[in-house]
Design an enzyme around this catalytic site. Sequence first.
Site, PDB file in Angstrom:
ATOM      1  CD  GLN A  11       3.844   2.382   3.101  1.00 14.18           C
ATOM      2  OE1 GLN A  11       3.398   2.639   2.492  1.00 14.18           O
ATOM      3  NE2 GLN A  11       2.771   3.606   3.431  1.00 14.18           N
ATOM      4  CB  SER A  89       5.398  -3.859  -0.836  1.00 17.96           C
ATOM      5  OG  SER A  89       4.471  -3.161  -1.011  1.00 17.96           O
ATOM      6  CG  LEU A  90       8.730   1.385  -0.578  1.00 15.38           C
ATOM      7  CD1 LEU A  90       9.994   1.353   0.153  1.00 15.38           C
ATOM      8  CD2 LEU A  90       8.759   2.444  -2.191  1.00 15.38           C
ATOM      9  NE  ARG A 114       4.406   0.688  -5.127  1.00 14.73           N
ATOM     10  CZ  ARG A 114       4.482   0.136  -3.607  1.00 14.73           C
ATOM     11  NH1 ARG A 114       5.077   1.054  -2.487  1.00 14.73           N
ATOM     12  NH2 ARG A 114       4.000  -1.289  -3.536  1.00 14.73           N
ATOM     13  CG  HIS A 189       0.156  -4.845  -2.127  1.00 12.19           C
ATOM     14  ND1 HIS A 189       1.035  -5.279  -2.800  1.00 12.19           N
ATOM     15  CD2 HIS A 189       0.541  -4.639  -0.991  1.00 12.19           C
ATOM     16  CE1 HIS A 189       2.422  -4.479  -3.139  1.00 12.19           C
ATOM     17  NE2 HIS A 189       1.854  -4.306  -1.493  1.00 12.19           N
ATOM     18  CD  GLN A 238       4.833  -4.328  -5.697  1.00  9.66           C
ATOM     19  OE1 GLN A 238       4.481  -3.314  -4.746  1.00  9.66           O
ATOM     20  NE2 GLN A 238       6.805  -4.605  -5.266  1.00  9.66           N
TER      21      GLN A 238
END
Length: 293
Positions: A11, A89-90, A114, A189, A238
């Site tokens: 992102q 991340s993603l 998610r 996170h 995560q």
Amino acid sequence: MIKTAWVFPGQGSQAVGMGADLLELPGAKAKFSLAEQILGWSVPQLCQGDEEKLSRTLYTQPCLYVIESILADLMRQKGHYPAVVAGHSLGEYTALYAAGVFDFETGLRLVKRRSELMDNTSGGQMVALMGFDRQQLELQIQYSQDVVLANDNSDGQVVISGKPAAVEGLLAKIKVKRAVKLNLSGAFHSPLMASAATEFQQFLKATRFSDAKVFVLSNAEPAPTTNAATLKQRLAQQMTKGVRWREICLQLPQEGVEKVIEIGPGKVLTGLIKRNSPDLELENVSTAAQVPN
């Protein structure tokens, strides 16, 4: 043979117009069609539309996953394969797809859930910091119960995440050259994502993972592995743990990697890798035209 790693952005790398050149490719058409069935909306339409809507977590994450997956497919069709994969991340979801841990549909269903859970969170704040004393920052985070290091991107660039008052309080105690508040709904996170993470874990538990065909460096734990159960466990962590991207960058040369290809929109990850591991050869594949022959 040059040992290559593929990395996938998350992102913040999205851009209006991304994926426009993929629309007429046969394999891409099938994936865009399947994605529309799963999501209930069109990825190409979203990507060619309004920037504000595209920047909303609910839409950003599936769009990035779909486009990055198609570009990874094109790389393989041209005979290119990685020795190591990682995603920010993603982007870790696309990395797992590229490593053969799950198929495109399974990954998209995980990303859809998610993005829904993360989009529904509120009451948190994330701030990107550039130019700071790391020792001073880590000390202040240690004393704070409600702020964590969400993205450890490089020695000079991190993202902190937590309760707004605690984040503001911490910023008042450290010297920082530049602080940028991120336009996100929650404290991603961080432990504040615990309820969303618990709900996601139930969904994840029912999903079948296969052993990876190549080494994967995970956000929660940058040590390389191909083990399906380990990769699933790391993915489960995560949402509440920080992205250890700086350590991933430092690990790449340790794995014998000489070249890194960032697959997806933008050049954020290659920029960070250059700062952390300057001797690596870097390449970007954001469009079909950039896929090497």
